[in-house]
Write an enzyme that holds these catalytic residues in place. Structure first.
Site, PDB file in Angstrom:
ATOM      1  N   TYR A 130      46.942  28.082  46.974  1.00  0.00           N
ATOM      2  CA  TYR A 130      45.994  28.705  46.045  1.00  0.00           C
ATOM      3  C   TYR A 130      46.513  28.564  44.626  1.00  0.00           C
ATOM      4  O   TYR A 130      47.661  28.918  44.335  1.00  0.00           O
ATOM      5  CB  TYR A 130      45.850  30.180  46.410  1.00  0.00           C
ATOM      6  CG  TYR A 130      44.721  30.934  45.751  1.00  0.00           C
ATOM      7  CD1 TYR A 130      43.726  30.309  45.025  1.00  0.00           C
ATOM      8  CD2 TYR A 130      44.652  32.315  45.869  1.00  0.00           C
ATOM      9  CE1 TYR A 130      42.692  31.027  44.441  1.00  0.00           C
ATOM     10  CE2 TYR A 130      43.633  33.050  45.302  1.00  0.00           C
ATOM     11  CZ  TYR A 130      42.657  32.387  44.581  1.00  0.00           C
ATOM     12  OH  TYR A 130      41.642  33.116  44.007  1.00  0.00           O
TER      13      TYR A 130
ATOM     14  N   TRP B 250      42.252  45.292  43.879  1.00  0.00           N
ATOM     15  CA  TRP B 250      42.496  44.222  42.906  1.00  0.00           C
ATOM     16  C   TRP B 250      41.203  43.903  42.148  1.00  0.00           C
ATOM     17  O   TRP B 250      41.207  43.753  40.936  1.00  0.00           O
ATOM     18  CB  TRP B 250      43.030  42.980  43.617  1.00  0.00           C
ATOM     19  CG  TRP B 250      43.338  41.846  42.684  1.00  0.00           C
ATOM     20  CD1 TRP B 250      42.546  40.761  42.416  1.00  0.00           C
ATOM     21  CD2 TRP B 250      44.504  41.686  41.890  1.00  0.00           C
ATOM     22  NE1 TRP B 250      43.155  39.940  41.509  1.00  0.00           N
ATOM     23  CE2 TRP B 250      44.364  40.487  41.169  1.00  0.00           C
ATOM     24  CE3 TRP B 250      45.664  42.438  41.713  1.00  0.00           C
ATOM     25  CZ2 TRP B 250      45.335  40.018  40.282  1.00  0.00           C
ATOM     26  CZ3 TRP B 250      46.632  41.970  40.837  1.00  0.00           C
ATOM     27  CH2 TRP B 250      46.460  40.780  40.133  1.00  0.00           C
TER      28      TRP B 250
ATOM     29  N   HIS C  79      48.322  38.440  36.464  1.00  0.00           N
ATOM     30  CA  HIS C  79      48.696  37.489  37.517  1.00  0.00           C
ATOM     31  C   HIS C  79      50.197  37.206  37.511  1.00  0.00           C
ATOM     32  O   HIS C  79      50.776  36.930  38.567  1.00  0.00           O
ATOM     33  CB  HIS C  79      47.867  36.209  37.403  1.00  0.00           C
ATOM     34  CG  HIS C  79      46.506  36.383  37.981  1.00  0.00           C
ATOM     35  ND1 HIS C  79      45.476  36.992  37.283  1.00  0.00           N
ATOM     36  CD2 HIS C  79      46.008  36.074  39.200  1.00  0.00           C
ATOM     37  CE1 HIS C  79      44.408  37.043  38.058  1.00  0.00           C
ATOM     38  NE2 HIS C  79      44.698  36.498  39.217  1.00  0.00           N
TER      39      HIS C  79
ATOM     40  N   TYR D 112      44.669  38.784  31.392  1.00  0.00           N
ATOM     41  CA  TYR D 112      44.438  38.108  32.682  1.00  0.00           C
ATOM     42  C   TYR D 112      45.735  37.436  33.154  1.00  0.00           C
ATOM     43  O   TYR D 112      46.142  37.592  34.297  1.00  0.00           O
ATOM     44  CB  TYR D 112      43.313  37.075  32.553  1.00  0.00           C
ATOM     45  CG  TYR D 112      43.040  36.359  33.851  1.00  0.00           C
ATOM     46  CD1 TYR D 112      42.134  36.873  34.764  1.00  0.00           C
ATOM     47  CD2 TYR D 112      43.715  35.193  34.178  1.00  0.00           C
ATOM     48  CE1 TYR D 112      41.901  36.243  35.970  1.00  0.00           C
ATOM     49  CE2 TYR D 112      43.497  34.552  35.384  1.00  0.00           C
ATOM     50  CZ  TYR D 112      42.591  35.078  36.276  1.00  0.00           C
ATOM     51  OH  TYR D 112      42.386  34.454  37.480  1.00  0.00           O
TER      52      TYR D 112
END
Length: 104
Positions: free
Chosen positions: A41, A75, A22, A18
């Site tokens: 964000y 995505w 990113h 993960y």
């Protein structure tokens, strides 16, 4: 400017994957998020729990943009197998957390 947050999960054993995905986020994904109206964000992780925070002026416009965007769909297909995602059927977006308190 309104503030929003969500909670999702990483499947056990995929924590590093993960993070890697990113760290290598597609530039077109970042641009698409900006085009959707999302600002400021951030995603945090505690164990397998992910906590996302973002700001947008028009949540309905932002979620509709994301729901219909092919980059976001791609995505989601890539991230889906390594995540636990609960989606609000009325928005097609993860359930948003109600704000309890804010300090300026």
């Amino acid at each position: 400017m309104a503030q929003y947050a969500w909670v999702l999960g990483v499947r056990p054993g995929y924590e590093e994957e993960y993070k890697k995905r990113h760290d290598e986020i597609w530039p077109e994904m970042v641009e698409m998020l900006k085009e959707s109206g999302i600002r400021n964000y951030s995603i945090f992780r505690h164990g397998l729990t992910l906590f996302g925070y973002f700001e947008t002026d028009d949540l309905k416009k932002t979620t509709e943009f994301l729901r219909t965007n092919p980059i976001n769909a791609r995505w989601g297909q890539m991230m889906g197998p390594i995540m636990k995602i609960e989606t609000d059927e009325s928005t097609g977006f993860p359930f948003l957390l109600p704000l309890q308190w804010h300090m300026d």
